[in-house]
Design a protein around this motif. Structure first.
Motif, short mmCIF file in Angstrom:
data_model
loop_
_atom_site.label_atom_id
_atom_site.label_comp_id
_atom_site.label_asym_id
_atom_site.label_seq_id
_atom_site.Cartn_x
_atom_site.Cartn_y
_atom_site.Cartn_z
N ASP A 117 -15.94 13.06 -5.54
CA ASP A 117 -16.00 13.46 -4.14
C ASP A 117 -15.49 14.88 -3.93
O ASP A 117 -15.29 15.32 -2.79
N GLY A 118 -15.28 15.63 -5.04
CA GLY A 118 -14.87 17.02 -4.96
C GLY A 118 -13.38 17.25 -4.79
O GLY A 118 -12.95 18.35 -4.42
N ILE A 119 -12.56 16.25 -5.07
CA ILE A 119 -11.11 16.37 -4.94
C ILE A 119 -10.51 16.84 -6.26
O ILE A 119 -10.85 16.30 -7.31
N PRO A 120 -9.61 17.83 -6.25
CA PRO A 120 -8.99 18.29 -7.50
C PRO A 120 -8.26 17.14 -8.20
O PRO A 120 -7.70 16.26 -7.55
N MET A 121 -8.28 17.17 -9.53
CA MET A 121 -7.72 16.07 -10.30
C MET A 121 -6.24 15.85 -10.01
O MET A 121 -5.77 14.71 -9.95
N GLY A 122 -5.47 16.93 -9.83
CA GLY A 122 -4.05 16.79 -9.51
C GLY A 122 -3.84 16.04 -8.21
O GLY A 122 -2.95 15.19 -8.09
N SER A 123 -4.66 16.36 -7.21
CA SER A 123 -4.58 15.66 -5.92
C SER A 123 -5.02 14.20 -6.07
O SER A 123 -4.44 13.30 -5.45
N CYS A 124 -6.03 13.96 -6.92
CA CYS A 124 -6.48 12.59 -7.18
C CYS A 124 -5.34 11.76 -7.78
O CYS A 124 -5.09 10.62 -7.38
N ALA A 125 -4.66 12.36 -8.78
CA ALA A 125 -3.54 11.66 -9.41
C ALA A 125 -2.46 11.36 -8.39
O ALA A 125 -1.85 10.28 -8.40
N ASN A 126 -2.21 12.30 -7.48
CA ASN A 126 -1.21 12.09 -6.45
C ASN A 126 -1.62 10.99 -5.48
O ASN A 126 -0.79 10.17 -5.07
N ILE A 127 -2.88 10.95 -5.11
CA ILE A 127 -3.38 9.91 -4.21
C ILE A 127 -3.14 8.53 -4.81
O ILE A 127 -2.65 7.61 -4.14
N ILE A 128 -3.50 8.38 -6.09
CA ILE A 128 -3.32 7.09 -6.76
C ILE A 128 -1.84 6.74 -6.87
O ILE A 128 -1.44 5.59 -6.67
N MET A 129 -1.01 7.75 -7.16
CA MET A 129 0.43 7.51 -7.30
C MET A 129 1.04 7.11 -5.96
O MET A 129 1.86 6.18 -5.89
N VAL A 130 0.67 7.80 -4.88
CA VAL A 130 1.19 7.47 -3.55
C VAL A 130 0.74 6.06 -3.15
O VAL A 130 1.54 5.25 -2.65
N LYS A 131 -0.54 5.76 -3.39
CA LYS A 131 -1.06 4.42 -3.05
C LYS A 131 -0.31 3.35 -3.84
O LYS A 131 0.04 2.29 -3.27
N SER A 132 -0.06 3.57 -5.12
CA SER A 132 0.65 2.59 -5.93
C SER A 132 2.08 2.39 -5.44
O SER A 132 2.59 1.27 -5.41
N THR A 133 2.72 3.49 -5.04
CA THR A 133 4.08 3.41 -4.52
C THR A 133 4.13 2.61 -3.23
O THR A 133 5.00 1.76 -3.03
N ILE A 134 3.17 2.88 -2.33
CA ILE A 134 3.11 2.14 -1.07
C ILE A 134 2.84 0.66 -1.32
O ILE A 134 3.44 -0.22 -0.67
N PHE A 135 1.98 0.37 -2.28
CA PHE A 135 1.71 -1.04 -2.61
C PHE A 135 2.96 -1.74 -3.11
O PHE A 135 3.32 -2.83 -2.62
N GLN A 136 3.64 -1.13 -4.10
CA GLN A 136 4.84 -1.75 -4.65
C GLN A 136 5.93 -1.90 -3.59
O GLN A 136 6.61 -2.93 -3.52
N ALA A 137 6.10 -0.88 -2.77
CA ALA A 137 7.11 -0.94 -1.71
C ALA A 137 6.77 -2.02 -0.69
O ALA A 137 7.66 -2.71 -0.18
N SER A 138 5.48 -2.19 -0.39
CA SER A 138 5.06 -3.22 0.57
C SER A 138 5.32 -4.61 0.01
O SER A 138 5.79 -5.51 0.74
N VAL A 139 5.00 -4.82 -1.27
CA VAL A 139 5.28 -6.12 -1.90
C VAL A 139 6.78 -6.41 -1.86
O VAL A 139 7.22 -7.52 -1.54
N PHE A 140 7.59 -5.38 -2.15
CA PHE A 140 9.05 -5.51 -2.14
C PHE A 140 9.55 -5.85 -0.73
O PHE A 140 10.31 -6.81 -0.54
N LEU A 141 9.13 -5.08 0.27
CA LEU A 141 9.62 -5.29 1.64
C LEU A 141 9.16 -6.64 2.19
O LEU A 141 9.92 -7.33 2.88
N PHE A 142 7.93 -7.03 1.88
CA PHE A 142 7.41 -8.31 2.36
C PHE A 142 8.24 -9.46 1.79
O PHE A 142 8.57 -10.43 2.50
N SER A 143 8.58 -9.36 0.51
CA SER A 143 9.37 -10.43 -0.12
C SER A 143 10.80 -10.45 0.42
O SER A 143 11.39 -11.52 0.61
N VAL A 144 11.37 -9.27 0.68
CA VAL A 144 12.72 -9.20 1.26
C VAL A 144 12.73 -9.80 2.66
O VAL A 144 13.64 -10.59 3.00
N PHE A 145 11.74 -9.45 3.49
CA PHE A 145 11.64 -10.04 4.83
C PHE A 145 11.51 -11.56 4.73
O PHE A 145 12.11 -12.30 5.53
#
Length: 356
Positions: A117-145
């Motif tokens: 889609d024309g996105i620089p690879m460094g930005s792509c890596a960051n997108i995947i990393m941010v998404k993974s972090t949000i996913f893991q944090a959501s799983v953590f917070l949901f279980s804590v709640f």
């Protein structure tokens, strides 16, 4: 002629799929060993269609929430985003994470679709990393709640609940800290970009990645700049978290709809959702593809106290067919159609060029 790397990837995928299918066969054998065909037929006939369709609807809606989460993150980091690309990235993650150990095979392919889609690879890596972090944090917070607001019921419903909770949450915290380090530390960011180049090379998405020395430095800067952008926008982070929370909730509701469909119990919604949050946190780190084998075994201890009239093995089988095997088939077919369409488009362009 296929090269060695492509053969290796194909071989590993075949082994993973064989293992996944073997787990399905084992579950069927266990079911048929303890229940006659008449009992199984009676069970299937007792399923209420509208609640079963509601469960399938939750699975499909979860894809859209995942797509929306990718869209929000990509738009913030890159400045623009495509819903079509976001859905392709989602499907790549659903499929390759389902057929690889530790759900770690989807990232290189997700980066590839983002790069298309024309996105620089460094930005792509960051997108995947941010998404993974949000996913893991959501799983953590949901279980804590779930623990904070429903601990008494969970202790009553799930034997040795404290061990399940402590084990899952401990690993989850480590994973979140690991992702966080890579997002805020430039040295770690450099290692991330190098790893992505290496993975893309192994998957033959790019050739001879060691030759991209100057390009790597540019991508590291893209990665670092993207981290600064996303962390300075609380609004985008919040919206991405909301989509991820809804995505998880949709998955956690599926067993509740099965409970209503099979046994007509309507009063266990909160207990079922909170127990599923704990179960999801634990099974995420089972090393087999899709957690096959371990997920079925652990879920037995969670389901046995909810499903009192229906054979628990049959419930687990239906649940896994909806939330796991359906994922593989749906995303696999979608990616195959896309690949075939792109291949035909490339052939058409080549022929048009020759004709010209």
């Amino acid at each position: 002629m296929q090269n060695t790397g492509e053969r290796r990837i194909r071989r590993r995928s075949s082994v993973s799929l064989a293992f996944i299918l073997s787990m399905l066969v084992i579950m069927l054998l266990i079911l048929f060993r303890h229940h006659s065909m008449d009992e199984i037929q009676e069970l299937l006939m007792s399923l209420k269609a509208k609640w079963l369709l509601a469960a399938v609807g939750c699975v499909l809606l979860s894809y859209l929430c995942e797509m929306a989460c990718f869209y929000v993150i990509t738009r913030k980091i890159h400045g623009k985003a495509s819903w079509r690309t976001s859905f392709r990235v989602t499907m790549a993650g659903v499929y390759f994470n389902s057929v690889t150990p530790f759900a770690c095979g989807g990232e290189p392919f997700q980066v590839s679709y983002l790069m298309d889609d024309g996105i620089p690879m460094g930005s792509c890596a960051n997108i995947i990393m941010v998404k993974s972090t949000i996913f893991q944090a959501s799983v953590f917070l949901f279980s804590v709640f779930s623990y904070v607001f429903n601990a008494d019921a969970l202790y009553r419903l799930v034997e040795r609940f404290d061990l399940f909770f402590i084990a899952g949450i401990s690993v989850n915290i480590i994973v979140i800290l690991f992702y966080g380090l890579f997002l805020v530390n430039k040295t770690a960011a450099k290692k991330t970009v190098n790893l992505v180049f290496k993975l893309l090379g192994k998957c033959h998405i790019i050739k001879e990645p060691e030759k991209y020395g100057k390009k790597k430095e540019e991508e590291i800067e893209h990665f670092a700049r993207a981290s600064r952008m996303i962390f300075n926008d609380a609004g985008a982070i919040t919206v991405a978290f909301v989509f991820q929370f809804v995505n998880l909730l949709l998955g956690y509701v599926v067993p509740y709809f099965l409970l209503v469909s099979l046994e007509g119990k309507y009063d266990a919604f909160f207990d079922m959702v909170t127990s599923q949050a704990i179960l999801r946190q634990i099974t995420a780190y089972i090393p087999s593809p899709g957690g096959a084998g371990g997920t079925e075994g652990i879920s037995y201890f969670f389901f046995m106290n909810f499903f009192t009239k229906t054979p628990v093995v049959s419930v687990i089988l239906i649940w896994r067919l909806l939330t796991y095997y359906f994922n593989i088939v749906f995303s696999g077919v979608y990616l195959m159609v896309i690949r075939e369409r792109n291949f035909k488009s490339e052939i058409k362009q080549i022929r048009s060029g020759k004709a010209a």
